[in-house]
Design a protein around this motif. Structure first.
Motif, mmCIF file in Angstrom:
data_model
loop_
_atom_site.group_PDB
_atom_site.id
_atom_site.type_symbol
_atom_site.label_atom_id
_atom_site.label_comp_id
_atom_site.label_asym_id
_atom_site.label_seq_id
_atom_site.Cartn_x
_atom_site.Cartn_y
_atom_site.Cartn_z
ATOM 1 N N ILE A 1 9.500 -13.778 -16.022
ATOM 2 C CA ILE A 1 8.261 -13.778 -15.251
ATOM 3 C C ILE A 1 7.713 -12.362 -15.349
ATOM 4 N N VAL A 2 6.540 -12.237 -15.940
ATOM 5 C CA VAL A 2 5.965 -10.915 -16.179
ATOM 6 C C VAL A 2 4.757 -10.727 -15.269
ATOM 7 N N VAL A 3 4.799 -9.697 -14.457
ATOM 8 C CA VAL A 3 3.761 -9.453 -13.456
ATOM 9 C C VAL A 3 2.912 -8.262 -13.892
ATOM 10 N N SER A 4 1.598 -8.385 -13.734
ATOM 11 C CA SER A 4 0.714 -7.283 -14.105
ATOM 12 C C SER A 4 0.904 -6.116 -13.148
ATOM 13 N N ARG A 5 0.398 -4.987 -13.556
ATOM 14 C CA ARG A 5 0.514 -3.770 -12.757
ATOM 15 C C ARG A 5 -0.768 -2.988 -12.988
ATOM 16 N N PRO A 6 -1.272 -2.244 -12.003
ATOM 17 C CA PRO A 6 -2.504 -1.485 -12.262
ATOM 18 C C PRO A 6 -2.372 -0.665 -13.548
ATOM 19 N N GLY A 7 -3.330 -0.810 -14.436
ATOM 20 C CA GLY A 7 -3.263 -0.147 -15.737
ATOM 21 C C GLY A 7 -2.568 -0.988 -16.791
ATOM 22 N N GLU B 1 -2.367 -8.882 -7.886
ATOM 23 C CA GLU B 1 -2.926 -7.625 -7.376
ATOM 24 C C GLU B 1 -1.807 -6.842 -6.714
ATOM 25 N N THR B 2 -1.155 -5.992 -7.451
ATOM 26 C CA THR B 2 -0.119 -5.171 -6.832
ATOM 27 C C THR B 2 -0.680 -3.770 -6.610
ATOM 28 N N PRO B 3 -0.208 -3.077 -5.576
ATOM 29 C CA PRO B 3 -0.768 -1.750 -5.303
ATOM 30 C C PRO B 3 -0.379 -0.740 -6.383
ATOM 31 N N ASP B 4 -1.241 0.249 -6.542
ATOM 32 C CA ASP B 4 -1.023 1.267 -7.567
ATOM 33 C C ASP B 4 -0.045 2.318 -7.036
ATOM 34 N N ILE B 5 1.213 1.939 -6.984
ATOM 35 C CA ILE B 5 2.266 2.807 -6.445
ATOM 36 C C ILE B 5 3.351 2.904 -7.508
ATOM 37 N N SER B 6 3.900 4.100 -7.678
ATOM 38 C CA SER B 6 5.070 4.248 -8.566
ATOM 39 C C SER B 6 6.085 5.158 -7.898
ATOM 40 N N SER B 7 7.341 4.956 -8.249
ATOM 41 C CA SER B 7 8.394 5.820 -7.709
ATOM 42 C C SER B 7 8.189 7.264 -8.180
ATOM 43 N N THR B 8 7.692 7.414 -9.403
ATOM 44 C CA THR B 8 7.441 8.765 -9.930
ATOM 45 C C THR B 8 6.482 9.516 -9.007
ATOM 46 N N ASP B 9 5.403 8.848 -8.608
ATOM 47 C CA ASP B 9 4.425 9.493 -7.730
ATOM 48 C C ASP B 9 5.045 9.807 -6.366
ATOM 49 N N ILE B 10 5.863 8.892 -5.861
ATOM 50 C CA ILE B 10 6.496 9.118 -4.554
ATOM 51 C C ILE B 10 7.432 10.326 -4.619
ATOM 52 N N ARG B 11 8.211 10.431 -5.681
ATOM 53 C CA ARG B 11 9.110 11.592 -5.820
ATOM 54 C C ARG B 11 8.315 12.889 -5.901
ATOM 55 N N LYS B 12 7.213 12.850 -6.618
ATOM 56 C CA LYS B 12 6.382 14.047 -6.763
ATOM 57 C C LYS B 12 5.806 14.460 -5.401
ATOM 58 N N ARG B 13 5.362 13.452 -4.638
ATOM 59 C CA ARG B 13 4.829 13.751 -3.312
ATOM 60 C C ARG B 13 5.893 14.398 -2.436
ATOM 61 N N LEU B 14 7.094 13.877 -2.501
ATOM 62 C CA LEU B 14 8.159 14.424 -1.660
ATOM 63 C C LEU B 14 8.516 15.857 -2.082
ATOM 64 N N ARG B 15 8.483 16.108 -3.371
ATOM 65 C CA ARG B 15 8.772 17.465 -3.857
ATOM 66 C C ARG B 15 7.731 18.459 -3.393
ATOM 67 N N THR B 16 6.487 17.982 -3.264
ATOM 68 C CA THR B 16 5.402 18.908 -2.954
ATOM 69 C C THR B 16 4.944 18.782 -1.504
ATOM 70 N N GLY B 17 5.774 18.113 -0.690
ATOM 71 C CA GLY B 17 5.506 18.069 0.743
ATOM 72 C C GLY B 17 4.342 17.190 1.165
ATOM 73 N N GLN B 18 3.933 16.244 0.314
ATOM 74 C CA GLN B 18 2.845 15.332 0.692
ATOM 75 C C GLN B 18 3.417 14.088 1.360
ATOM 76 N N PRO B 19 2.625 13.427 2.211
ATOM 77 C CA PRO B 19 3.130 12.241 2.918
ATOM 78 C C PRO B 19 3.313 11.042 1.982
ATOM 79 N N ILE B 20 4.248 10.169 2.353
ATOM 80 C CA ILE B 20 4.447 8.923 1.589
ATOM 81 C C ILE B 20 4.253 7.698 2.483
ATOM 82 N N THR B 21 3.700 7.926 3.661
ATOM 83 C CA THR B 21 3.445 6.816 4.576
ATOM 84 C C THR B 21 2.513 5.810 3.908
ATOM 85 N N GLY B 22 2.849 4.528 4.029
ATOM 86 C CA GLY B 22 2.022 3.482 3.430
ATOM 87 C C GLY B 22 2.394 3.172 1.993
ATOM 88 N N LEU B 23 3.308 3.955 1.436
ATOM 89 C CA LEU B 23 3.749 3.684 0.057
ATOM 90 C C LEU B 23 5.109 2.997 0.019
#
Ligand code: ATP
Ligand code: MG
Length: 216
Positions: free
Chosen positions: A129-135, A178-200
């Protein structure tokens, strides 16, 4: 007999995009359950960035709370070394001989299927089962479909969900979603740079990350 979805990934960490994939699949297809399978050592990723599998298992477990059909499997986590899907599938077939299995993957991952170990056998031994992803919209799958020539191909347009007898063995089911445009890579980057991840990520996962100071 169970119709069981197998959703593998690094889940480093699990996020709301993953959950949306599983929700879409379970609402549109007659699967009985989805096993989330965190990988032990991700073959294509830099090991330094990947937190120990016990943390990733725990976060998946937290994220699946409240979804009775979503379960965590340690089949890959318990086996040191790289995990190949074909081996995972065969292990699970032994453990659950009455089940029928469906691999669930995002289209970005599926586009690389011809680099997976024994992918030809894998495609014969279960369905995907192959699901689309933003992009990564469903149309992008054309080339890889030409290459792998699945025995059956279903494009699941919006509408009533499929019946079990409609599900092909050894087939490919494409699920535009319609899946949200979220990736673990972006979440890790946010955490490294002190940005919030609420809602992700689910709140429980966010708390776990903070408590254990992961990805800092
Ligand atoms: P990373 O950025 O570290 O690669 P990721 O967000 O891609 O993380 P993975 O653990 O690599 O997450 O993905 C596991 C599976 O979930 C893959 O099949 C991937 O295609 C799918 N997936 C992840 N995020 C999404 C999303 N937002 N929409 C659809 N599929 C997704
Ligand atoms: Mg990924």
């Amino acid at each position: 007999m169970n119709l069981t979805g197998l959703f593998g990934g690094t889940f480093n960490p699990i996020h709301l995009g993953h959950l949306k994939v599983a929700e879409e699949v379970i609402s549109r297809l007659p699967l009985d359950r989805i096993l989330f399978i965190p990988s032990y050592i991700p073959p294509h990723k830099s090991p330094g960035e990947v937190v120990p599998v016990r943390h990733r298992l725990k976060m998946v477990e937290i994220a699946c709370q409240g979804y009775p059909a979503f379960q965590v499997s340690e089949v890959e986590a318990r086996r040191p070394g790289p995990s190949y899907s074909i081996e995972t599938l065969r292990k699970l077939k032994q453990a659950f001989p009455a089940d029928r299995f469906f691999f669930i993957v995002g289209l970005d991952a599926f586009l690389e299927i011809d680099t997976w170990k024994d992918h030809t056998q894998l495609l014969q031994e279960c369905s995907f089962i192959v699901v689309s992803r933003p992009g990564f919209e469903i149309e992008l799958s054309e080339k890889v479909i030409e290459k792998i020539r699945p025995a059956h191909l279903i494009i699941l347009e919006p509408g009533p969900s499929l019946q079990p007898e409609d599900l092909p063995a050894g087939g490919l089911i494409l699920l535009p979603a319609e899946t949200p445009d979220i990736s673990s890579t972006d979440i890790r980057k946010r955490l490294r740079t002190g940005q919030p991840i609420t809602g992700l990520v689910p709140p429980g996962v966010e708390n776990y990350i903070i408590k254990h100071r992961l990805y800092h």
